[in-house]
Scaffold this motif. Structure first.
Motif, PDB file in Angstrom:
ATOM      1  N   ASP A  52       0.969  -1.179   0.094  1.00 54.41           N
ATOM      2  CA  ASP A  52      -0.106   0.139  -0.012  1.00 54.41           C
ATOM      3  C   ASP A  52       0.775   1.274   0.124  1.00 54.41           C
ATOM      4  O   ASP A  52       0.241   2.551   0.082  1.00 54.41           O
ATOM      5  N   LYS A  53       2.091   1.214   0.084  1.00 57.30           N
ATOM      6  CA  LYS A  53       2.793   2.277  -0.108  1.00 57.30           C
ATOM      7  C   LYS A  53       3.564   2.547  -1.766  1.00 57.30           C
ATOM      8  O   LYS A  53       3.940   1.621  -2.145  1.00 57.30           O
ATOM      9  N   LEU A  54       3.441   3.887  -1.745  1.00 58.10           N
ATOM     10  CA  LEU A  54       3.927   4.140  -3.332  1.00 58.10           C
ATOM     11  C   LEU A  54       5.419   4.260  -3.130  1.00 58.10           C
ATOM     12  O   LEU A  54       6.344   4.164  -3.846  1.00 58.10           O
ATOM     13  N   TYR A  55       5.890   5.140  -1.947  1.00 58.70           N
ATOM     14  CA  TYR A  55       7.305   5.577  -1.667  1.00 58.70           C
ATOM     15  C   TYR A  55       7.727   5.162  -0.262  1.00 58.70           C
ATOM     16  O   TYR A  55       6.653   5.239   0.784  1.00 58.70           O
TER      17      TYR A  55
ATOM     18  N   MET B  31      -4.781   7.326  -7.361  1.00 59.70           N
ATOM     19  CA  MET B  31      -3.816   8.423  -7.673  1.00 59.70           C
ATOM     20  C   MET B  31      -2.762   8.539  -6.778  1.00 59.70           C
ATOM     21  O   MET B  31      -1.656   8.997  -7.462  1.00 59.70           O
ATOM     22  N   THR B  32      -2.821   8.459  -5.546  1.00 62.72           N
ATOM     23  CA  THR B  32      -1.674   8.758  -4.642  1.00 62.72           C
ATOM     24  C   THR B  32      -0.953   7.569  -4.369  1.00 62.72           C
ATOM     25  O   THR B  32       0.232   7.706  -4.031  1.00 62.72           O
ATOM     26  N   LYS B  33      -1.415   6.553  -4.394  1.00 58.10           N
ATOM     27  CA  LYS B  33      -0.803   5.330  -4.096  1.00 58.10           C
ATOM     28  C   LYS B  33      -0.115   4.485  -5.372  1.00 58.10           C
ATOM     29  O   LYS B  33       0.474   3.633  -5.275  1.00 58.10           O
ATOM     30  N   LYS B  34      -0.736   4.765  -6.441  1.00 59.89           N
ATOM     31  CA  LYS B  34      -0.406   4.201  -7.814  1.00 59.89           C
ATOM     32  C   LYS B  34       0.140   5.175  -9.015  1.00 59.89           C
ATOM     33  O   LYS B  34       0.894   4.589  -9.869  1.00 59.89           O
ATOM     34  N   GLN B  35      -0.343   6.410  -8.763  1.00 57.77           N
ATOM     35  CA  GLN B  35      -0.105   7.129 -10.119  1.00 57.77           C
ATOM     36  C   GLN B  35       0.562   8.584  -9.692  1.00 57.77           C
ATOM     37  O   GLN B  35       0.376   9.457 -10.554  1.00 57.77           O
ATOM     38  N   MET B  36       1.346   8.430  -8.944  1.00 55.82           N
ATOM     39  CA  MET B  36       1.820   9.826  -8.479  1.00 55.82           C
ATOM     40  C   MET B  36       3.473   9.954  -8.194  1.00 55.82           C
ATOM     41  O   MET B  36       3.926   9.098  -7.383  1.00 55.82           O
ATOM     42  N   TYR B  37       3.993  10.914  -8.446  1.00 56.40           N
ATOM     43  CA  TYR B  37       5.524  11.027  -8.329  1.00 56.40           C
ATOM     44  C   TYR B  37       5.783  11.402  -7.029  1.00 56.40           C
ATOM     45  O   TYR B  37       4.953  12.022  -6.311  1.00 56.40           O
ATOM     46  N   ILE B  38       7.135  11.050  -6.572  1.00 56.95           N
ATOM     47  CA  ILE B  38       7.575  11.607  -5.143  1.00 56.95           C
ATOM     48  C   ILE B  38       7.484  13.094  -4.986  1.00 56.95           C
ATOM     49  O   ILE B  38       7.577  13.352  -3.763  1.00 56.95           O
TER      50      ILE B  38
ATOM     51  N   LEU C  71       5.614   5.476 -14.118  1.00 55.23           N
ATOM     52  CA  LEU C  71       5.901   7.009 -13.705  1.00 55.23           C
ATOM     53  C   LEU C  71       7.275   7.135 -14.290  1.00 55.23           C
ATOM     54  O   LEU C  71       8.446   7.116 -13.585  1.00 55.23           O
TER      55      LEU C  71
END
Lengths: 650, 650
Positions: free
Chosen positions: A610-613, B299-306, B325
């Motif tokens: 569940d974390k993107l970063y 959007m925020t967990k799969k499609q957003m840059y850092i 990304l």
């Protein structure tokens, strides 16, 4: 230039390719591609965009009513087909095919105008408009292919109807273009006529053909620029006004001798360079040869994929800049690699340096034959080194990167180009220079040659590129003194050459082992090129490949496919000292050496759910067995991911 | 939905931002961007494409002759300007500016039609054509911005001329759109009117505005599709016929409640989502809130840059697919990140969960303010995470990735969007819920609020994001019981909160530290958020970032620039356990914390001088000191390479 280093390629009728690898592909081209293409030329393929090619010729000949349809260069479809037909007839007589070809030639010739002109687009749309858009309307391009087709068919059958018609056309063209004030000072927007005219010159021995191609080459890119003047005069829209390459799209931004970097449309570029090499050789033009060497060097040392692919950008199907070799947004058109082989062969005929044959081999075993499915029915224009199906579907930058080969194309350049290459593949393997026979490529079969009037034949047995040994058996009536020059492939660092079971002495010059002696009947040469699995890295300036490696064995580049290794191939790492095993699998896609290695795969951790970063987390690995298949065989099973460049632990 | 969790943002006039970080940018917006934009609206900027905005209003008002010029949405240039003017007047009275604004409003209002209609494109080109291309012609989009502008200017000055005009326009629009058979069942192609109508609703308290926006949102994407019917009826060309997103470009491929994945044009998407959140809150629509949460999460967990950038593809300025990304062919429009902040703020007003404020902070300190040069005169549309100047010049896929910020744009969306955000930045920092004050963002200054009728002011001192401490001093006439809810940033794993120098107990709920007590004058809160340098990795599904890491300190993402680290940044590796030092450099681009670390750079070996592919060679490293600067400050010095994601030894 030292014409003592010139060699000539062995004619196709002296070569009988018989090995498992190439003969199979030649047969695919003969039995599948050529007949299929004939159906396509006649708009008889269900579901495919019509070609209109033969229809245009019939309309131009007054045999039917109608409008010109298809691309402006549609005539070249016939030309490439008849060329492949010619080559195939050289090694496989086929009266039925010859009859079809003769019939097609009758139609084509019927369209010829009294002055010799023969381009259906302008015959149908108005001859007054001809030569008003050399830059984009492909008249000289179509003529170039017609010349190649006519020459091949004539050489195969001795029939000269098409050749004579084309000679008449060329003679007419010669009255249109040239340095005289009364003539047009133009040249083709899409090159190919250059190398074609040299073929005609060699048959007809008429210097005017050499002079014409020399004119096309020398005039190209001179200021004031013909294309610019022509564009203004006829109000032709210029497609590349805002591009960074502008007239270099056509390799016409500056005189060819001043060009140092491969630029613009890749297929056009290598066709031009091939013609330049031809002219340099025929006219002893050192400056032109220098330009060829410079362009060769730039292209093969800074702008070529490990598969022999060139032209990394879809935009303009073009070269971009040094070391820019993206694996996923790639173009690397099959035709461009074929043109690279044309260029390589011509350089090889100027100087016998193995670098040319090395690149030829690289392109042939990888980025060219990847263009065709193993059943010869489907084709790639674009030959990617990394594929993710979702990206090809949803990323506009990769929509041109197909996950599966396509049946046929509206603009059918790659399939017929493959056909004409494969049907003449043997002619790329050998050249002759005085009493020296060069073996540039290794393929099984029989060849024959004369040395000081003595006829010798060679029986070559090999399972190249899978097996390490090549055995050459000599057959001759009487002893003959001549020299073998055997290419030591650049990928090979350990090899052995024996004559009659004994190690011999030989010298290596420019990558060839020279063996000069008196040979007698039943002499044997045994070559062993050690083929360990090699881990290859790219030059450190190739940004896309930093931290990654490719895997090769012999000339064959390998890849990982999803079918064997699962998805998410970006998570695969090779260990720092990976162990490889290999095995010939006769059932694998027609038979191939398949590799296995240990490897690692980045583990999914809880945070990845569940974390993107993720802060303060290292990647962790699981062990994973990897299965590697030859790159050219990819996309012959279930569509899925594929990669060539794989991450590696340092 | 639990309306007990709703909170309201603190009004701008209760916030006096005074810190070194944001106040400087607010002043840039006020003193540079707003005046510059006024000149631009009046076509007085030399060398820039004319806007024609005010000219169009004058022509529509009959004050001058001429044709409509510029983009169909040119009216919105005025609207965004007057909105920023409004916000700036809230914290900086300026009679001169107000006079200019009043004059502009007079012109705009003079163009209004008797029925209330006010869109210069159709006033000039023929009112009979209005509402014939909702999909692409931006009428409701322009109205949306006009509403926002009118509301802001009214709130700042109390002057209602523009507001009244716009109300009349909206009232007219309300007679055109709605569920009744006699009305059009349409909605805007470019969203923004949704969130704007909610602002109007809050001022006018008239339910019909809420009903109208609810209609726009509920009707969107329903079958039969309005855009498709409209397109057929008026023969409007559909630009996205062959794209994979088709009507999802407009978030109209299906009803909004069925949308689970962020798709299509990124700015439109986040504007819509903001309006959806507004309507969900105002109408207690749980299903709509669920859709908002789902889209937020995707959007925020799969499609957003850092950096908080969204919309990774230039094609359609759009989202692509999960985890896609790319850092170099990126889009990540400044406006899209601004819209993400709009959406975040609205979600935060529905539920006080720190995830919304965390993303708001991430976008604000990185991918939004990177859009403006430190002198406030140049702007990025596109905010790349990796730049190579040669690629931006010669790779068609990266031509949109600029190496330097540009002066102004023909389509001037990002600079005015930045202006309206920066001039109202304080309003994103705080919300109130009953007796609880939420601090979502940390910025220095003074704010005031009322708790049970008692007025309290807070003096906040901090050098956030550079320093770890935030000190809040309370000023009040009499004791007051109320609650602080202090966001614990997601990047912070070590923190301390003291009241009057003593550690206190508090509970953490959804990322906020709640401190409820009776406060008295001169009470102090001291917060310490430890800010070590953090090494961040991306989710393992982000192909582009595999094997790489990013460096952050606090909310600030860092990057390497060529100016400090030389070219060829792809050759840089971080060691497996790198050591970082940091220092506040007051002279560095206006003052910032700059980092240094040890690092490695891949060594050029002899083979790299002339080989493109190297067998059996490992990469070797040299030691290298690395200097890291905040990402948002990149491209303020000599143009050159830049990277955020750097390779790292495992």
């Amino acid at each position: 230039m030292n014409s003592n280093t010139f060699s000539k390629h062995l004619q196709i009728n002296r070569i009988n390719v018989k090995d498992n690898f190439w003969k199979k592909m030649m047969e695919l081209a003969r039995t599948h591609v050529i007949p299929y293409q004939w159906e396509a030329l006649n708009d008889r393929i269900e579901g495919a965009e019509p070609s209109y090619c033969m229809q245009n010729f019939k309309i131009a000949a007054g045999m039917m009513e109608g409008e010109f349809k298809g691309f402006v260069f549609q005539d070249s479809d016939f030309a490439k087909w008849i060329e492949a037909v010619g080559y195939s007839l050289m090694w496989n007589k086929d009266e039925g095919l010859e009859k079809i070809a003769d019939g097609a030639i009758d139609i084509v010739c019927a369209a010829q105008q009294p002055d010799g002109y023969l381009d259906t687009y302008y015959i149908i749309n108005g001859l007054d408009k001809r030569w008003t858009n050399l830059r984009d309307n492909h008249e000289l391009y179509c003529l170039g292919h017609l010349i190649e087709g006519a020459v091949a068919y004539y050489e195969a059958t001795g029939k000269d109807k098409l050749l004579n018609a084309i000679v008449k056309y060329v003679d007419y063209v010669d009255t249109i273009f040239g340095p005289e004030d009364s003539k047009l000072h133009g040249y083709p927007g899409h090159e190919v006529i250059e190398l074609a005219l040299i073929k005609l010159y060699k048959i007809k021995k008429d210097k005017k053909y050499l002079n014409l191609v020399k004119y096309f080459i020398d005039e190209r890119g001179k200021s004031p620029l013909y294309f610019e003047e022509e564009g203004k005069k006829y109000n032709n829209k210029f497609w590349w006004e805002d591009s960074y390459f502008k007239y270099q799209y056509y390799q016409a931004g500056k005189p060819v001798k001043e060009q140092e970097v491969a630029e613009g449309h890749a297929v056009r570029a290598v066709y031009l360079y091939s013609g330049m090499a031809d002219v340099a050789r025929e006219t002893n033009d050192d400056e032109l040869l220098e330009a060829c060497k410079c362009l060769w060097s730039n292209m093969t040392k800074k702008q070529m994929y490990i598969t022999g692919g060139i032209g990394s950008s879809q935009y303009g199907e073009a070269f971009t800049y040094d070391y820019d070799l993206p694996n996923d947004t790639i173009y690397a058109e099959t035709c461009a690699s074929i043109g690279l082989v044309f260029f390589a062969r011509r350089m090889l005929e100027i100087e016998s340096k193995s670098q040319y044959a090395d690149i030829m081999e690289k392109a042939l075993y990888n980025g060219i034959i990847s263009g065709m499915s193993i059943d010869g029915t489907k084709f790639f224009y674009v030959n990617p080194l990394e594929v993710v199906p979702e990206a090809s579907e949803k990323d506009h930058l990769r929509e041109h990167v197909k996950v599966e080969r396509q049946k046929w194309f509206g603009c059918a350049c790659c399939p017929p180009n493959l056909a004409r290459l494969l049907t003449s593949i043997g002619s790329y393997a050998y050249t002759l220079r005085d009493n020296t026979i060069f073996m540039h490529l290794y393929m099984g079969g029989e060849i024959s040659a004369n040395f000081s009037g003595k006829s010798v034949s060679f029986d070559i047995k090999t399972n190249y590129p899978w097996e390490e040994s090549i055995d050459i058996n000599l057959n001759m009536k009487e002893e003959a003194g001549f020299e073998f020059a055997l290419r030591i492939p650049e990928w090979c660092r350990n090899y052995e050459i024996k004559v009659n079971e004994e190690k011999i002495n030989f010298s290596i010059i420019d990558g060839y082992a020279y063996i000069n002696r008196k040979w007698k009947d039943a002499d044997k040469i045994n070559i062993l090129f050690k083929m360990p699995v090699e881990i290859v890295r790219a030059n450190i300036n190739v940004r896309e490949d930093m931290g990654k490696v490719a895997v090769m064995r012999g000339p064959v580049v390998y890849c990982l496919e999803e079918e064997d290794n699962g998805p998410d191939l970006h998570r695969v790492y090779l260990k720092s000292n990976p162990k490889f095993t290999y095995e010939y699998d006769k059932d694998f896609l027609g038979g191939a050496i398949v590799l296995e290695s240990d490897g690692l795969v980045v583990k999914e951790q809880d945070c990845d759910k569940d974390k993107l970063y993720v802060y303060d987390s290292k990647i962790e690995f699981n062990e994973k067995k990897l299965k590697w298949i030859p790159y050219y065989l990819w996309a012959n099973r279930t569509p899925g991911e594929m990669i060539v460049w794989v991450r590696k632990c340092i």
